[in-house]
Design an enzyme around this catalytic site. Structure first.
Site, mmCIF file in Angstrom:
data_model
loop_
_atom_site.group_PDB
_atom_site.id
_atom_site.type_symbol
_atom_site.label_atom_id
_atom_site.label_comp_id
_atom_site.label_asym_id
_atom_site.label_seq_id
_atom_site.Cartn_x
_atom_site.Cartn_y
_atom_site.Cartn_z
ATOM 1 C CG MET A 1 -9.559 8.243 3.886
ATOM 2 S SD MET A 1 -10.980 8.054 2.583
ATOM 3 C CE MET A 1 -10.886 9.455 1.851
ATOM 4 N NE ARG A 2 -0.650 5.490 2.067
ATOM 5 C CZ ARG A 2 -0.668 4.844 3.290
ATOM 6 N NH1 ARG A 2 -1.198 3.657 3.438
ATOM 7 N NH2 ARG A 2 -0.137 5.343 4.279
ATOM 8 C CB ALA A 3 -7.182 4.256 -2.917
ATOM 9 C CG ASP B 1 -1.915 1.093 1.324
ATOM 10 O OD1 ASP B 1 -2.782 1.249 0.230
ATOM 11 O OD2 ASP B 1 -2.052 1.956 2.222
#
Length: 728
Positions: free
Chosen positions: A283-285, A202
């Site tokens: 929320m990184r995406a 990720d």
């Protein structure tokens, strides 16, 4: 380790502009060059696809960075790190330096990555100094990890901490140092050798699948250019110098344009809608997709993000984030992406719908619910049954089979739901590759003692070395000063002014005083599954349970960084269904399609397993093996003498070193575990007899489950996917 900059010699650096094809990989790397905040690139692909060549060529396209002269931590003169161990920095003229490409090899040590005590300074000057590592060299540059999926876990943990915080903390061997470490992380990997830990996966902003072109003309051009480069590297670089300069200028222009690019609210809602539609975690995406879309607009010379920018950004940023479990293959359905974009663009944020409409969207006949309130379970079961028999199996019966019904020969049975498996270990202490299964001593792990060096080079145990020199009490050169009450300060990185000798007792150190650190941790093993696929195992519920148990052990092997292999025996012999590999996904696929039928050649299965282990011991002598025999013990093919000879191949010396008489270790042979698949009320105990022959523990299927509890949603999703024949 190699640390190179963009000023690499012309006869060694293949130019980025000279690489044929690979448009997605080029774009992903260039977008990170424009906006390093994207977070790097993970390049997945088979061997020989120019992954490493392209990454090394990227450094030449990055603009040089201003640094504080002489600072080993590449501090920015405009905003130097106040905690820099080499600081504080005064008013000095900055110097431009090419962007550093720091390469982290798979076999690197923790000292080399994070930094360590400068032993040379300690032994020669009597000062406690910090020697920076790769995380310092990569600051404001590129950190490249080839074969990142094979990186040792303790190094992965260090990378995760530095990538998350932007700071490297070192607390070891009496030193306490912190320094900035913000870098562009680029990793390459071959999925056949195993997958990456989800936490590190990720951290990569984008992912690209690198595959070789099948176009003969393009392949011929690749070979033509490579031969030309090898014949005249300098001339080849000159040939593409204009294209390289044009790319570098475009990167610089896009960086300048980046702050002016606008991301409208409608585009931001589209990004969040697409990420939600694909069910990504966290929320990184959303952040990475937004940054990538902005960089795409800047790269194209636009001031506003478009829908096509969002589509391309999602295609690069989401594939590796939609994986729900370790056996899922990264990928993105292009049609599903188009549908999500179309649906998000058609939504009017000012019109949430008619609040007076009592109908539930789920009641739509065309929606996910069944007409008349019927559940989807019947349709899912029908689809599952069709998938189970889609690869040549027999059609589903008109009535469900009763208990004990035999599956037709060759018909694969879907596995039961996996569970959290109990830990199976190899007795004793090994010296294999770092992992998480059996106890081991080696260069990695926590320090548990010191000893006279066994090999060279070795990890120095400094306190034990000083203690040995002090006890010896002789005077010899070189000398080392042991300072009393010394402490490293963040301002200098030393315990005192290096120009002044430390106050303390002078101790001489000679080669005989050197002591090696003894470290103890965990190792990965080769887990070889020998699975009985005979007719006695063909009862549907029994084979489902067996496959579910083996699948659970495979998942456990994935998490513990083991290599796995699969041997099956049925009919008249045994075969190697999967040679030893780090790809647990491949073993899951073979297990899912495993058919049953015929007699039980148990002796042939054990003999085949012994041959696989003997061959692998030659290839990887330090990796210890664990043989898991899954059978009901009914040997209906071969004699008792054949079975005894096969067992002797495993219990004889030479497969796993010493271990005479230990439970689970067959008389100085390989470690074995027998899984008893017998499910009848009256048990014959044949598996127990086999376990006694192998000097191994014997577990029933229900005893393989750990007491920690049932599996989470990821394991349940994995079982459904394997049942439907869609294992990654």
């Amino acid at each position: 380790m190699a640390t190179t900059g963009s000023a690499a010699p012309a006869d060694r650096a293949y130019p980025f502009a000279g690489i044929v094809g690979m448009a997605d990989l080029k774009l992903a790397l260039l977008l990170n060059a424009v906006s390093p905040a994207i977070g790097g690139v993970l390049v997945r692909g088979e061997k020989g696809t120019a992954k490493s060549t392209m990454v090394r060529g990227l450094a030449a396209l990055l603009p040089p960075v201003p640094v504080v002269p002489g600072c080993p931590y590449s501090c920015d003169p405009a905003a130097p790190d106040p905690a820099c161990p080499a600081g504080p920095h005064g008013e000095t003229a900055p110097e431009l330096r090419p962007v550093t490409l720091a390469e982290l090899p798979v076999g690197a040590t923790e000292d080399r990555l994070a930094g360590s005590l400068d032993i040379e300074r300690v032994l020669t000057a009597g000062t406690t100094a910090f020697q920076p590592g790769l995380l310092a060299a990569a600051h404001r540059g590129v950190l490249y990890v080839d074969e990142v999926n094979l990186l040792h876990d303790h190094l992965v943990d260090l990378l995760l901490d530095a990538a998350a915080l932007g700071v490297n903390y070192v607390e070891r061997e009496g030193i306490s140092v912190r320094h900035a470490s913000r870098f562009l992380l680029v990793g390459t990997m071959n999925p056949e050798e195993g997958e990456l830990r989800p936490q590190l996966l990720d951290r990569f902003g984008l992912t690209v699948q690198a595959t070789a072109s099948q176009d003969p003309a393009e392949r011929a051009e690749v070979v033509r250019r490579r031969l030309a480069f090898e014949a005249d590297p300098a001339g080849f670089v000159t040939r593409f110098s204009a294209d390289t300069a044009a790319l570098a200028s475009r990167v610089a222009a896009a960086r300048d344009r980046l702050p002016q690019v606008s991301l409208p609210d409608a585009a931001l809602r589209q990004i969040c809608s697409v990420c939600g539609a694909f069910g990504v975690d966290g929320m990184r995406a959303d952040l990475v997709t937004a940054r990538t879309a902005i960089a795409l607009a800047a790269w194209a010379g636009r001031d506003v993000v478009t829908e096509e920018d969002i589509r391309t950004a999602a295609r690069l940023a989401l594939p590796h984030r939609r994986r729900r479990d370790p056996f899922d293959a990264p990928g993105l359905d292009e049609q599903a992406l188009d549908d999500a974009l179309r649906e998000s663009s058609s939504q009017d944020p000012e019109d949430p719908g008619d609040p007076d409409d009592p109908r539930d969207p789920d009641d739509d006949p065309g929606g996910p619910g069944r007409p008349g309130g019927l559940p989807d379970r019947a349709e899912d079961a029908d689809r599952t049954d069709r998938a189970e028999h889609a690869d040549g199996g027999t059609a589903p019966p008109s009535r469900p089979p009763g208990p004990g019904t035999q599956a037709p020969p060759g018909a694969p049975v879907s596995p039961a739901a996996p569970f959290r498996a109990r830990l199976l270990t190899v007795p004793g202490v090994g010296e294999g590759a770092p992992g998480r299964r059996s106890a081991a001593r080696g260069p990695f792990g926590r320090t548990v003692g010191a000893r006279v060096p066994q090999t060279r080079p070795f990890a120095l145990h400094l306190p034990a070395t000083v203690r040995a020199a002090a006890l010896r009490g002789s005077e010899a050169s070189p000398t080392m000063i042991v300072a009393r009450n010394s402490r490293i300060t963040p301002e200098t990185g030393h315990d005192h002014d290096p120009a002044r000798p430390a106050a303390g007792r002078r101790v001489t150190v000679v080669p005989g005083d050197l002591r090696e650190a003894v470290r103890e941790g965990r190792e990965g093993n080769l887990v070889l599954f020998a699975v009985d696929a005979s007719g006695s195992m063909a009862a549907r519920q029994r084979m489902r349970a067996v496959k579910g148990a083996v699948l659970s052990l495979l998942l456990d092997a994935y998490q513990r960084r083991d290599k796995v292999s699969l041997v099956t025996f049925r009919g008249t012999g045994a075969e190697v269904a999967l040679p030893p590999t780090s790809s647990v996904e491949a073993a899951a696929r073979r297990l899912s399609s495993l058919a049953t039928g015929g007699r039980t050649p148990l002796a042939a299965g054990l003999a085949q397993a012994a041959r696989v282990l003997a061959t692998e011991r030659i290839r990887d002598p330090r990796r210890r093996a664990l043989l898991v025999v899954v059978t009901d013990g009914r040997a209906t093919s071969g004699s008792d003498a054949d079975l005894a000879r096969a067992a002797a191949l495993l219990t004889g010396p030479g497969l796993n070193g010493t271990g005479q008489g230990r439970p689970g270790l067959g008389q100085a042979g390989t470690a074995c575990v027998v899984v008893d698949c017998e499910t009848s009320v009256v048990r014959l105990g044949l598996s127990g007899r086999l376990a006694a022959m192998l000097n191994a523990p014997c577990y029933r299927l229900d005893e393989l489950e750990a007491s920690a509890g049932r599996p989470g949603p990821a394991l349940a999703a994995l079982a459904r996917q394997l049942t439907r024949g869609r294992a990654a």
